[in-house]
Design a protein around this motif. Sequence first.
Motif, short mmCIF file in Angstrom:
data_model
loop_
_atom_site.label_atom_id
_atom_site.label_comp_id
_atom_site.label_asym_id
_atom_site.label_seq_id
_atom_site.Cartn_x
_atom_site.Cartn_y
_atom_site.Cartn_z
N ILE A 195 0.86 -1.18 0.00
CA ILE A 195 0.00 0.00 0.00
C ILE A 195 0.89 1.23 0.00
N ILE A 196 0.75 2.06 -1.02
CA ILE A 196 1.59 3.24 -1.21
C ILE A 196 0.73 4.49 -1.06
N THR A 197 1.20 5.45 -0.27
CA THR A 197 0.50 6.72 -0.11
C THR A 197 1.14 7.75 -1.04
N ALA A 198 0.30 8.40 -1.86
CA ALA A 198 0.81 9.39 -2.82
C ALA A 198 -0.17 10.56 -2.91
N GLU A 199 0.33 11.68 -3.44
CA GLU A 199 -0.52 12.85 -3.64
C GLU A 199 -1.32 12.70 -4.93
N ALA A 200 -2.61 13.04 -4.86
CA ALA A 200 -3.48 13.03 -6.03
C ALA A 200 -3.68 14.48 -6.49
N PRO A 201 -3.99 14.68 -7.76
CA PRO A 201 -4.18 16.05 -8.25
C PRO A 201 -5.44 16.71 -7.69
N ILE A 202 -5.39 18.04 -7.52
CA ILE A 202 -6.57 18.82 -7.15
C ILE A 202 -6.73 19.93 -8.17
N HIS A 203 -7.95 20.44 -8.29
CA HIS A 203 -8.22 21.47 -9.29
C HIS A 203 -7.49 22.77 -8.94
N VAL A 204 -7.00 23.45 -9.96
CA VAL A 204 -6.20 24.66 -9.77
C VAL A 204 -7.02 25.78 -9.11
N SER A 205 -8.35 25.75 -9.25
CA SER A 205 -9.18 26.79 -8.63
C SER A 205 -9.25 26.64 -7.12
N ASN A 206 -8.83 25.50 -6.59
CA ASN A 206 -8.86 25.26 -5.15
C ASN A 206 -7.57 25.65 -4.45
N VAL A 207 -6.61 26.24 -5.17
CA VAL A 207 -5.36 26.69 -4.56
C VAL A 207 -5.13 28.16 -4.87
N MET A 208 -4.37 28.82 -3.98
CA MET A 208 -4.04 30.22 -4.16
C MET A 208 -2.56 30.42 -3.86
N LEU A 209 -1.92 31.26 -4.62
CA LEU A 209 -0.49 31.52 -4.47
C LEU A 209 -0.19 32.21 -3.15
N VAL A 210 0.90 31.80 -2.49
CA VAL A 210 1.32 32.41 -1.23
C VAL A 210 2.57 33.26 -1.50
N VAL A 211 2.52 34.54 -1.05
CA VAL A 211 3.67 35.43 -1.19
C VAL A 211 4.04 35.99 0.17
N ASP A 212 5.26 36.50 0.28
CA ASP A 212 5.77 37.07 1.53
C ASP A 212 5.61 38.59 1.49
N VAL A 213 4.80 39.14 2.42
CA VAL A 213 4.59 40.58 2.51
C VAL A 213 5.05 41.04 3.88
N ASP A 214 6.14 41.80 3.92
CA ASP A 214 6.70 42.33 5.17
C ASP A 214 6.93 41.22 6.20
N GLY A 215 7.48 40.10 5.76
CA GLY A 215 7.80 38.99 6.66
C GLY A 215 6.60 38.13 7.02
N GLU A 216 5.44 38.42 6.47
CA GLU A 216 4.23 37.67 6.76
C GLU A 216 3.72 37.02 5.48
N LYS A 217 3.37 35.73 5.56
CA LYS A 217 2.87 35.03 4.38
C LYS A 217 1.39 35.34 4.18
N THR A 218 1.01 35.64 2.95
CA THR A 218 -0.38 35.92 2.62
C THR A 218 -0.70 35.39 1.23
N THR A 219 -1.97 35.10 1.00
CA THR A 219 -2.38 34.60 -0.32
C THR A 219 -2.70 35.78 -1.23
#
Length: 117
Positions: free
Chosen positions: A57-81
């Motif tokens: 039994i192997i555990t692996a990541e399955a694909p998810i739709h791109v609309s369900n994710v948001m990019l994370v960027v660093d703003v003044d030392g704080e991570k935000t989407t």
Amino acid sequence: MASIRKGDQVKVIAGKDKGVEGKVIEVLSDSDRVIVEGVNRVKKHRRATQAGAEGGIITAEAPIHVSNVMLVVDVDGEKTTTRVGYRRDKVEKTRPDGSTYEAERSVRVATKTGKEI
């Protein structure tokens, strides 16, 4: 679809793994899906083959739709989407004969900060 690329840090905004952050392992552009590290893990039963692949039994990541994710960027030392926008920048290019000309290149931009990604 080109707004999320391989290697981007993203946050899941919908589904069973909502709130989890991870790195994009692979982008499946034909089906508008992404595979994110540590998100949407499924168990697969694999048979041992003569070629040497181990069974079990192997555990692996399955694909998810791109609309369900948001990019994370660093703003003044704080991570935000943030959403992803595009900007056209003028650049100067050189031809093989040494002459130069002006062209434009497309740049991904974080809409919250206006900074290049």
